[in-house]
Design a protein around this motif. Structure first.
Motif, mmCIF file in Angstrom:
data_model
loop_
_atom_site.group_PDB
_atom_site.id
_atom_site.type_symbol
_atom_site.label_atom_id
_atom_site.label_comp_id
_atom_site.label_asym_id
_atom_site.label_seq_id
_atom_site.Cartn_x
_atom_site.Cartn_y
_atom_site.Cartn_z
ATOM 1 N N ARG B 126 -24.695 9.020 1.040
ATOM 2 C CA ARG B 126 -25.955 9.010 1.782
ATOM 3 C C ARG B 126 -26.132 7.699 2.524
ATOM 4 O O ARG B 126 -26.599 7.655 3.655
ATOM 5 N N GLU B 129 -23.981 7.608 5.544
ATOM 6 C CA GLU B 129 -24.554 8.468 6.581
ATOM 7 C C GLU B 129 -25.631 7.710 7.353
ATOM 8 O O GLU B 129 -25.731 7.832 8.586
ATOM 9 N N THR B 133 -25.310 7.008 11.357
ATOM 10 C CA THR B 133 -26.347 7.434 12.303
ATOM 11 C C THR B 133 -26.825 6.273 13.164
ATOM 12 O O THR B 133 -26.921 6.377 14.389
#
Lengths: 200, 200
Positions: B126, B129, B133
């Motif tokens: 996570r 990620e 992004t």
């Protein structure tokens, strides 16, 4: 202090086995986690041999880690800072992959013993001295502007530590990429700061 | 799985105390090091409450760490990559200073349990990620060339981890210096490589 041993004798062999087992267990379970019973079992000796030689637990850890303080990851000086840095980083990565590397990491982050902390500190201070010496030579030759050795050491060694911690591969390609980015970043920020002004 | 609890009830409170105590102990002693007796004592509950709810040791660790998976260190997007990166690094440093941060580090490096590893992996995925992004947005705006998010994450977060591990201060000045060097280095190496050619 633990009893003296004759080098090469049975006592010395038992002691070496116990210290190696301690390193393995500190690597696996941390400074506070391992038990004397496990040390004895792994070393293939009687539990009494561990207690007799090291009635104090911290002293056992200190002596197990102190073997390590004598060794050093070399930071060569061939005159090519980038190539030498890559070797230094690969040496650190290799060391992290050994039990003693992980034992040291566990000891530094988790021990509450002053004696253990002092031992770890001695290892780290020596390593920092190695970095400082090599950086000074680079500065003398105008390969790099002066830079805080601790900041430099943390920046270049961070990726190897995190890769190791997370079970990600770290090899020559990673070491080269790290060396390239960090050296370019230090040159760009410490000399002219043109990178930020041009592009930031 | 452990028994269900009514939120806010006594069972829920006992469970929360046990999980918090587990995080503290994993932080201090590692995944393999802590004992149920210690968890019970620290949580102020009977040992039987720990065994009844979590007969499986790994499950206790997984559930204690899973609370953490729900949280995230934010990587803001104000349009200023350097400022946002500094906030992200300060957030990570703050997290490392909490027991849950250290518990996660111990779990990732020392657990042999597949379930524990999966939980840690989820937290790390996570986080990666989040980094990916933010970097994509930076690339879209030409703040930075495309860069491997894992390499970037390890490079920028390394100094905070090592400073924490070694008990060295890590604050805004360190985060800013890290952000400056890494961003300048990535710009210099990924676009023109002029830094190495000019000065290396």
């Amino acid at each position: 202090m633990a009893e003296k041993s004759r080098p090469g004798g049975r006592t010395a062999r038992v002691r070496a086995q116990i210290l190696a087992a301690t390193v393995d267990l500190v690597a696996r379970e941390g400074v506070a986690g391992f038990r004397y019973e496990e040390v004895a079992e792994r070393a293939g000796v009687h539990r009494a041999s561990v207690y007799r030689n090291w009635p104090d637990r911290d002293e056992l850890v200190v002596e197990a880690l102190a073997q390590y303080a004598a060794r050093q990851v070399p930071f060569p000086d061939t005159g090519d800072l980038r190539a030498d840095l890559v070797e230094f980083l690969l040496g650190q990565a290799a060391e992290l992959a050994e039990p003693v590397g992980r034992a040291l990491e566990n000891a530094v982050s988790n021990s509450e013993s002053e004696a253990v902390k002092r031992t770890v500190r001695r290892v780290l201070d020596r390593r920092l001295e190695t970095v400082r010496t090599r950086l000074e030579r680079a500065t003398d030759r105008d390969e790099l502007q002066a830079v805080d050795p601790l900041f430099f050491a943390h920046l270049v060694a961070g990726p190897a530590h995190l890769a190791h911690m997370h079970g990600v591969a770290y090899g020559r390609a990673e070491a080269e990429r790290t060396a390239d980015v960090v050296l370019a970043g230090l040159r760009a920020t410490s000399t002219t700061r043109h990178s930020r002004e041009e592009r930031g």
